[in-house]
Design a protein around this motif. Sequence first.
Motif, short mmCIF file in Angstrom:
data_model
loop_
_atom_site.label_atom_id
_atom_site.label_comp_id
_atom_site.label_asym_id
_atom_site.label_seq_id
_atom_site.Cartn_x
_atom_site.Cartn_y
_atom_site.Cartn_z
N ILE A 25 0.84 -1.20 0.00
CA ILE A 25 0.00 0.00 0.00
C ILE A 25 0.87 1.26 0.00
O ILE A 25 0.64 2.21 -0.76
N PHE A 26 1.91 1.24 0.87
CA PHE A 26 2.81 2.38 0.96
C PHE A 26 3.51 2.63 -0.38
O PHE A 26 3.63 3.76 -0.86
N LYS A 27 3.97 1.53 -1.02
CA LYS A 27 4.63 1.65 -2.31
C LYS A 27 3.69 2.21 -3.36
O LYS A 27 4.07 3.04 -4.20
N SER A 28 2.43 1.75 -3.30
CA SER A 28 1.42 2.24 -4.25
C SER A 28 1.19 3.73 -4.09
O SER A 28 1.09 4.47 -5.06
N LEU A 29 1.13 4.16 -2.82
CA LEU A 29 0.91 5.58 -2.55
C LEU A 29 2.08 6.42 -3.03
O LEU A 29 1.91 7.50 -3.59
N ILE A 30 3.31 5.90 -2.80
CA ILE A 30 4.50 6.62 -3.23
C ILE A 30 4.52 6.75 -4.75
O ILE A 30 4.77 7.82 -5.32
N THR A 31 4.22 5.63 -5.43
CA THR A 31 4.20 5.65 -6.90
C THR A 31 3.14 6.61 -7.41
O THR A 31 3.38 7.38 -8.34
N ARG A 32 1.97 6.56 -6.75
CA ARG A 32 0.87 7.42 -7.18
C ARG A 32 1.23 8.89 -7.01
O ARG A 32 0.97 9.73 -7.85
N SER A 33 1.89 9.20 -5.87
CA SER A 33 2.25 10.60 -5.62
C SER A 33 3.28 11.09 -6.63
O SER A 33 3.31 12.25 -6.98
N LYS A 34 4.16 10.15 -7.09
CA LYS A 34 5.15 10.56 -8.08
C LYS A 34 4.50 10.83 -9.43
O LYS A 34 4.90 11.73 -10.16
N ASN A 35 3.51 10.03 -9.76
CA ASN A 35 2.88 10.17 -11.07
C ASN A 35 1.76 11.21 -11.07
O ASN A 35 1.41 11.74 -12.11
N SER A 36 1.20 11.49 -9.90
CA SER A 36 0.07 12.39 -9.83
C SER A 36 0.53 13.84 -9.90
O SER A 36 1.57 14.21 -9.35
N ARG A 37 -0.24 14.67 -10.58
CA ARG A 37 0.04 16.10 -10.66
C ARG A 37 -1.19 16.89 -10.25
O ARG A 37 -1.56 17.87 -10.91
N THR A 38 -1.86 16.45 -9.20
CA THR A 38 -3.03 17.19 -8.73
C THR A 38 -2.59 18.53 -8.17
O THR A 38 -1.48 18.66 -7.64
N PRO A 39 -3.43 19.55 -8.27
CA PRO A 39 -3.06 20.88 -7.74
C PRO A 39 -2.72 20.81 -6.26
O PRO A 39 -3.26 19.97 -5.53
N PRO A 40 -1.84 21.68 -5.81
CA PRO A 40 -1.47 21.68 -4.39
C PRO A 40 -2.69 21.96 -3.51
O PRO A 40 -3.63 22.63 -3.93
N SER A 41 -2.62 21.44 -2.31
CA SER A 41 -3.75 21.57 -1.39
C SER A 41 -3.22 21.80 0.02
O SER A 41 -2.29 21.11 0.45
N PRO A 42 -3.79 22.74 0.77
CA PRO A 42 -3.35 22.94 2.15
C PRO A 42 -3.68 21.72 3.00
O PRO A 42 -4.54 20.91 2.64
N PRO A 43 -3.01 21.56 4.13
CA PRO A 43 -3.36 20.46 5.05
C PRO A 43 -4.82 20.55 5.44
O PRO A 43 -5.35 21.64 5.68
N ARG A 44 -5.50 19.40 5.49
CA ARG A 44 -6.93 19.42 5.79
C ARG A 44 -7.24 18.51 6.97
O ARG A 44 -6.46 17.64 7.33
N LEU A 45 -8.42 18.72 7.52
CA LEU A 45 -8.89 17.92 8.64
C LEU A 45 -9.83 16.82 8.15
O LEU A 45 -10.45 16.97 7.07
N PRO A 46 -9.96 15.73 8.89
CA PRO A 46 -10.94 14.70 8.51
C PRO A 46 -12.35 15.29 8.46
O PRO A 46 -12.69 16.19 9.23
N ILE A 47 -13.14 14.78 7.57
CA ILE A 47 -14.56 15.11 7.41
C ILE A 47 -14.77 16.53 6.88
O ILE A 47 -15.34 16.73 5.81
N ILE A 48 -14.31 17.56 7.61
CA ILE A 48 -14.61 18.94 7.20
C ILE A 48 -13.65 19.45 6.14
O ILE A 48 -13.91 20.48 5.51
N GLY A 49 -12.54 18.76 5.92
CA GLY A 49 -11.60 19.19 4.89
C GLY A 49 -10.94 20.52 5.24
O GLY A 49 -10.28 20.67 6.26
#
Length: 510
Positions: A25-49
């Motif tokens: 799972i960790f490897k998948s997330l790392i790979t996804r983060s390398k390939n993903s180019r989603t716009p930057p996002s500030p740190p968010r909270l659960p549920i309320i974002g």
Amino acid sequence: MNPCMDASGATVLCFIFFSTIAFLIFKSLITRSKNSRTPPSPPRLPIIGHLHLLGSVIPKSFQALALRHGPLIQLRLGASTCVVVSNAQVAKEVMKTHELNFCNRPQFGSSEYFLYKGSGFVTAPYGPYWRFIKKLCVTQLLSSSQLARFVHIREHEIEKLLKSLMVCSTEGRASDLSFDLTALTNSILCRMAMSTTCFDQVNDAEEILGLVREFLHVGAMLSMGEVLGPLGKFDLFGFGKKLVKIVDKFDRVLERVLEEHEDKNSEAHGGHTCDMMDILLQVCKDPNTEVRLTRNDIKAFFLDIFLAGTDTSSAALQWTMAEILNNPGVLKKVRAEIDAVVGTSRLVNESDVPNLRYLQSVVKEALRLHPTAPFVLRQSSEDCSINGYDVKGQTRTLINVYAIMRDPQVWVNAEEFKPERFLEETDGSGGQRVIAMDGGDFRYLPFGFGRRGCPGSSLALTVIHVTVASLIQCFQWKIKDGVSMEEGSSFSAGLAKPLVCYPVTCFNPF
């Protein structure tokens, strides 16, 4: 076999199994983060974002987030996700480079309770129906020739306002300009749209104004329910039921006015000037039109017109007057220009506006600082790349024109009210002209841009210019407790407090 050994072996196997799963799972997330180019996002909270990052003035909150995280950011507002654009370069990519991909506007929760669902022009999908109504607006309903036919309406309504203010002046009473200017813009729109005013016996325009304000308030509350995701469908706070009642009342008013117009048009007399409702009824009965309009289409169009035109034009007038009264030097220059161009023997009129260049620059600057629609709403149809990031299809996109027109990277002293920034020398003789800021200059977007830009901008500017000029020409203005420049909360574009002034008549053209 030793039961303790069995238990120990099972524990080791479980540890190996879950460790392997966690690694994958960790490897998948790392790979996804390398390939993903989603716009930057500030740190968010659960549920309320990111809801906890928003203050009372939403455009200003988004502006602050953009300064920290960049001109294209992705926000999670409860269960709803959107991207926010905050500078001219990225806005150009969305609204020009990828215009066809962003020609649709997002639908919000309030549409579920909408009597005219599927008929609205403002949120209609980009397609034959929307193009047909837009063409009607440009060629007939809001064309320059149609606006010229109703110059007497605008003059009459402004004169009524001036006369009522002169009564206030004689009696030494204060005027709530916020109320007066909203009544003015509503009456002008009602008379141009369907030949009715706040002073008619049945008070159609007054009732419409009340319903429009209720709709804007309740509709905003219901749309905010988007943050609840699937729970929003349950109408937990009852705003959906309230909206249904409001639209039902509006429908009854419109039905009565429609019937009156049909009766009038069926009589064998001519010579009357066609208002917008007459034009739409003619189109509705024409068997050769590209798109056959229904009765609901007509009603939905008028609801859109009143929602988009009444409070926005009024807010622009209020902000312009507030800025002028807050800047005595600007007030002096506007009055001097009116005296030089118009003189002191007649009331300023629409034909004078092209020669009132400083007034035009004042209105431009007021709209720069206080856009009546702080956000341009778009929705992508397909996946695309914006500013080097991936934006998926069906993504709600908010262009923060409030932030764009206050961007210190492109505006010198961006937070200051300086009308002179829109004036330039025409030659060496000291003549000046107003800088147009059109043709795709994405630093200045008070009325949007492109296919889905505001079709009523010419009418709005006409009313704003001549009304402000009339108020300055006829009155000195006294403010008891100063001019409050506090901005309204939420997505509001208006003043937080009413603009209450004491008019002192200095010129009576009547």
